[in-house]
Design a protein around this motif. Structure first.
Motif, short mmCIF file in Angstrom:
data_model
loop_
_atom_site.label_atom_id
_atom_site.label_comp_id
_atom_site.label_asym_id
_atom_site.label_seq_id
_atom_site.Cartn_x
_atom_site.Cartn_y
_atom_site.Cartn_z
N UNK A 2 66.94 31.29 92.37
CA UNK A 2 67.73 30.35 93.16
C UNK A 2 66.83 29.33 93.84
N UNK A 3 67.23 28.05 93.76
CA UNK A 3 66.42 26.96 94.29
C UNK A 3 67.08 26.22 95.45
N UNK A 4 68.39 26.41 95.63
CA UNK A 4 69.12 25.70 96.69
C UNK A 4 70.13 26.63 97.32
N UNK A 5 70.10 26.72 98.67
CA UNK A 5 71.08 27.51 99.41
C UNK A 5 71.82 26.59 100.37
N UNK A 6 73.13 26.54 100.27
CA UNK A 6 73.96 25.74 101.17
C UNK A 6 74.73 26.69 102.08
N UNK A 7 74.57 26.51 103.38
CA UNK A 7 75.12 27.46 104.36
C UNK A 7 76.08 26.75 105.33
N UNK A 8 77.28 27.28 105.42
CA UNK A 8 78.23 26.81 106.42
C UNK A 8 77.67 27.13 107.81
N UNK A 9 78.14 26.42 108.83
CA UNK A 9 77.60 26.59 110.18
C UNK A 9 78.45 27.55 111.03
N UNK A 35 59.79 28.34 98.40
CA UNK A 35 60.10 27.18 97.58
C UNK A 35 61.57 26.86 97.44
N UNK A 36 62.41 27.56 98.21
CA UNK A 36 63.86 27.32 98.14
C UNK A 36 64.25 26.22 99.14
N UNK A 37 65.11 25.32 98.73
CA UNK A 37 65.65 24.32 99.64
C UNK A 37 66.86 24.91 100.35
N UNK A 38 66.84 24.91 101.67
CA UNK A 38 67.94 25.42 102.48
C UNK A 38 68.61 24.23 103.17
N UNK A 39 69.91 24.12 103.03
CA UNK A 39 70.63 23.04 103.68
C UNK A 39 71.89 23.56 104.36
N UNK A 40 72.44 22.75 105.24
CA UNK A 40 73.70 23.07 105.89
C UNK A 40 74.84 22.42 105.13
N UNK A 41 76.00 23.06 105.14
CA UNK A 41 77.21 22.48 104.54
C UNK A 41 78.33 22.74 105.53
N UNK A 42 78.65 21.74 106.31
CA UNK A 42 79.55 21.94 107.45
C UNK A 42 80.61 20.87 107.56
N UNK A 43 81.69 21.21 108.23
CA UNK A 43 82.71 20.22 108.53
C UNK A 43 82.34 19.39 109.75
N UNK A 216 88.45 28.69 104.46
CA UNK A 216 89.04 28.14 103.24
C UNK A 216 88.40 26.81 102.85
N UNK A 217 87.87 26.07 103.82
CA UNK A 217 87.22 24.80 103.49
C UNK A 217 85.90 25.01 102.75
N UNK A 218 85.43 26.25 102.66
CA UNK A 218 84.23 26.57 101.90
C UNK A 218 84.55 26.91 100.44
N UNK A 219 85.83 26.94 100.12
CA UNK A 219 86.27 27.38 98.79
C UNK A 219 85.61 26.61 97.66
N UNK A 220 85.60 25.29 97.75
CA UNK A 220 85.09 24.47 96.64
C UNK A 220 83.61 24.76 96.35
N UNK A 221 82.81 24.93 97.39
CA UNK A 221 81.39 25.20 97.12
C UNK A 221 81.16 26.65 96.70
N UNK A 222 81.97 27.56 97.19
CA UNK A 222 81.86 28.96 96.77
C UNK A 222 82.15 29.08 95.28
#
Length: 267
Positions: A2-9, A35-43, A216-222
């Protein structure tokens, strides 16, 4: 792998005390060191998410406004942006005025409301962002907006969503980030679209991505991610879609995912 992790807040990265635990911080640091890119994915707005990102020393583009805005942390460069169509925004605004609903508008990363009430005050405190009152919100409705948001009782919002779907659902993405938040973005302003963009931007495949959320707003990325993870405190409908269910936000669920799927493979 895994190279990218997107995390809800909210209710994912943050525990119920609205902090990132030391255990989760260390796990994130270890993933980044591997070496993994960690980012936030939030409303949340960019200004609000930026404050969270600084807690965990992120220096990457972050996904905000449910995916309607991807912006770099250091220089504020906009990499991806989708605004609510103005005609749909006007129809939503008229509907809310007619029905006496609390509508929040987001213009140039500034939060606006028509009335200084408990709903906008509570939202402001939760997101750690100031708000501005503009009684004549018609002045704002023609300006580009990443999202609009109605705050009301959960059952009432379900009714509102059903009423609005045939009116503007062909032009906007309608979702709930919390039970009492109903949000409206561009059709391509979803966390799934933004995750796809981020993967392409970084040069990795979707199979090399992890997405973690609770609502539920995380559905599309999940659904879009190579590994879609629901928190232990997630809504049941999201757990049913996820590839894996981790511990809750109060039990270092993020740390558990990183140790199980990232650090173990990195050794």
């Amino acid at each position: 792998m895994y190279k990218l992790i997107a995390i809800d807040v909210d209710d994912t990265l943050l525990n119920d005390e609205l902090i990132v635990t030391e255990g989760t911080k260390k796990a994130l640091e270890a993933a980044i060191a591997a070496g993994v890119t960690v980012t936030l994915a939030t409303g949340r707005m960019f200004a609000s998410a930026q404050k969270i990102a600084s807690q965990i020393n992120l220096n990457v583009p972050i996904i905000t406004y449910q995916g309607a805005l991807v912006k770099t942390l250091l220089d504020g460069q906009v990499l991806y942006e989708r605004n609510v169509p103005i005609d749909a925004a006007k129809e939503l605004h008229a509907y809310c005025e007619k029905n006496g609903l609390h509508l929040q508008l987001y213009v140039d990363d500034v939060l606006y409301g028509a009335h200084d009430n408990d709903r906008i005050k509570t939202y402001s405190e939760l997101t750690n962002i100031p708000y501005h009152i503009e009684p004549d919100t018609n002045k704002l409705i023609d300006r580009p907006m990443n999202k609009l948001l109605i705050i009301d009782e959960p059952a009432r919002l379900d009714e509102i969503a059903l009423e609005l779907q045939p009116l503007i659902g062909d032009r906007v993405h309608i979702t709930k980030s919390k039970a009492h938040y109903l949000e409206f973005m561009h059709k391509e302003g979803t966390k799934g679209h933004a995750l796809q963009f981020m993967a392409e931007h970084l040069g990795c495949t979707m199979n090399e991505t992890i997405a973690i959320g609770d609502a539920w707003n995380d559905r599309e990325m999940i659904q879009a991610a190579g590994l879609g993870v629901a928190m232990g405190n997630a809504v049941d409908s999201l757990k049913a879609l996820a590839d894996y269910v981790t511990l809750s936000n109060n039990e270092d669920g993020i740390k558990h995912v990183i140790e199980k799927f990232v650090l173990k493979n990195a050794k």
